[in-house]
Scaffold this motif. Structure first.
Motif, PDB file in Angstrom:
ATOM      1  N   THR A  23      18.565   3.530  44.258  1.00  9.08           N
ATOM      2  CA  THR A  23      19.065   2.396  45.013  1.00  9.08           C
ATOM      3  C   THR A  23      19.767   1.451  44.053  1.00  9.08           C
ATOM      4  O   THR A  23      19.637   1.578  42.827  1.00  9.08           O
ATOM      5  N   ALA A  24      20.476   0.499  44.598  1.00  8.87           N
ATOM      6  CA  ALA A  24      21.153  -0.486  43.755  1.00  8.87           C
ATOM      7  C   ALA A  24      20.155  -1.235  42.882  1.00  8.87           C
ATOM      8  O   ALA A  24      20.380  -1.430  41.677  1.00  8.87           O
ATOM      9  N   ASP A  25      19.042  -1.659  43.462  1.00 12.38           N
ATOM     10  CA  ASP A  25      18.050  -2.422  42.689  1.00 12.38           C
ATOM     11  C   ASP A  25      17.431  -1.568  41.586  1.00 12.38           C
ATOM     12  O   ASP A  25      17.206  -2.058  40.473  1.00 12.38           O
ATOM     13  N   ALA A  27      18.832   0.986  40.086  1.00 14.95           N
ATOM     14  CA  ALA A  27      19.847   1.184  39.052  1.00 14.95           C
ATOM     15  C   ALA A  27      19.932  -0.026  38.130  1.00 14.95           C
ATOM     16  O   ALA A  27      20.024   0.112  36.899  1.00 14.95           O
ATOM     17  N   ALA A  28      19.896  -1.213  38.696  1.00 19.69           N
ATOM     18  CA  ALA A  28      19.958  -2.432  37.888  1.00 19.69           C
ATOM     19  C   ALA A  28      18.770  -2.521  36.942  1.00 19.69           C
ATOM     20  O   ALA A  28      18.905  -2.945  35.780  1.00 19.69           O
ATOM     21  N   THR A  53      27.975   2.678  44.669  1.00 16.50           N
ATOM     22  CA  THR A  53      26.936   1.657  44.862  1.00 16.50           C
ATOM     23  C   THR A  53      26.214   1.349  43.552  1.00 16.50           C
ATOM     24  O   THR A  53      25.968   0.189  43.222  1.00 16.50           O
ATOM     25  N   LEU A  54      25.883   2.389  42.802  1.00 11.28           N
ATOM     26  CA  LEU A  54      25.159   2.202  41.549  1.00 11.28           C
ATOM     27  C   LEU A  54      26.033   1.513  40.502  1.00 11.28           C
ATOM     28  O   LEU A  54      25.557   0.641  39.760  1.00 11.28           O
ATOM     29  N   ALA A  57      26.276  -2.163  41.259  1.00 10.43           N
ATOM     30  CA  ALA A  57      25.036  -2.916  41.050  1.00 10.43           C
ATOM     31  C   ALA A  57      24.731  -3.149  39.575  1.00 10.43           C
ATOM     32  O   ALA A  57      23.780  -3.867  39.248  1.00 10.43           O
ATOM     33  N   THR A  58      25.513  -2.542  38.690  1.00 13.40           N
ATOM     34  CA  THR A  58      25.259  -2.617  37.250  1.00 13.40           C
ATOM     35  C   THR A  58      26.521  -3.080  36.538  1.00 13.40           C
ATOM     36  O   THR A  58      27.580  -3.219  37.154  1.00 13.40           O
TER      37      THR A  58
END
Length: 286
Positions: A23-25, A27-28, A53-54, A57-58
């Motif tokens: 998920t994005a979170d 990955a961060a 998306t990834l 998010a980073t």
């Protein structure tokens, strides 16, 4: 160790996870922990929306596919996706492609030639060879990875395999291996957690069985869910320090990069990745 085979910075240690676990979170947080790359497994679709998306998010971590399946993802669509991602996030995406498994598709005919043809289309659509890697196990595809891509992304292998693969591809190409890991102090419990990740589906797939036999495992090792010796070889287990030591054997044996695959795959990988990061010499941000 680092490789000049691709301009995409991977670091020496990354994370392999299926599409369902990313998920994005997450990955961060993987980026914050200091890992160098995220490998998106589970045959991501040709549009590469999850990769986008990834990346969004980073800020610095690289994202690679491990791998896009050539039978289900049109090469022209994949090439367009590559160029879209490169325009938005320059230098952070590495395209991994592969022929997958004979048992997974009725179209699995002449996979080597199909892979060559797929690379030809990527060439036609200006996807640079140094921005792609091939899923490779046997020597023929390893050599193709060295000739037509930045290098190879072997999956379900041991450090002993890595040494042999490095001899096959030569000194220059990228060698980025996947290795499974699970933390725990009780060997019986960690093997019980690890065995399903090896047995299903890999011990019923002909390409993995053939490669495990090349590595030196016997038919007895490959039956009944896998011998303890097989599971211990393919899944790093124990304390964070013990797991880190096993993972870094790939680097010692010639890999440029090792991607940690936390199992069971259905679980949130972050708790184990958080515990592993300092043992792997990674420095968390903030």
């Amino acid at each position: 160790m680092s490789s000049a085979a691709t301009p995409v910075p991977l670091g020496t240690v990354g994370v392999w996870a299926g599409t369902w676990a990313l998920t994005a979170d997450r990955a961060a947080e993987i980026e914050r922990l200091g890992y160098g790359a995220i490998w998106v497994g589970g045959s991501p679709e040709a549009g590469l929306e999850l990769v986008e998306t990834l990346l969004a998010a980073t800020s610095t971590i690289s994202v690679a596919t491990g791998i896009v399946n050539i039978w289900s993802s049109d090469a022209r669509v994949v090439a367009d996706s590559y160029h879209r991602l490169e325009a938005a996030y320059p230098g952070r995406f590495l395209l991994g492609v592969g022929a997958g498994h004979r048992e997974a598709t009725s179209e699995y005919v002449k996979p080597y030639q199909a892979l060559v043809d797929y690379l030809d289309v990527l060439d036609e659509h200006k996807v640079p060879s140094d921005r792609r890697v091939l899923a490779a196990l046997g020597p023929r595809v390893l050599r193709l990875a060295a000739d037509r891509a930045a290098g190879a992304h072997p999956y379900l292998v041991t450090p002993e395999y890595t040494r042999s693969a490095r001899e096959t591809v030569g000194a220059a190409p990228l060698l980025a291996t996947e290795h499974k890991a699970t933390l725990g102090t009780d060997p019986e419990q960690t093997r019980a957690a690890a065995r399903p990740a090896v047995r299903n589906p890999y011990l019923s797939l002909s390409n993995y069985l053939a490669n495990l036999r090349r590595i030196g495992f016997s038919d007895a090792d490959l039956s009944d869910g896998g011998s303890d010796a097989l599971i211990d070889a393919l899944v790093a287990q124990g304390s964070a320090e013990q797991v880190a030591a096993r993972l870094t054997e790939h680097l010692t044996e010639g890999a440029d990069h090792v991607a940690v695959h936390v199992v069971p795959s259905a679980d949130d990988p972050l708790p184990q990745l958080t515990e592993l990061a300092p043992a792997l010499g990674l420095t968390a941000r903030g």
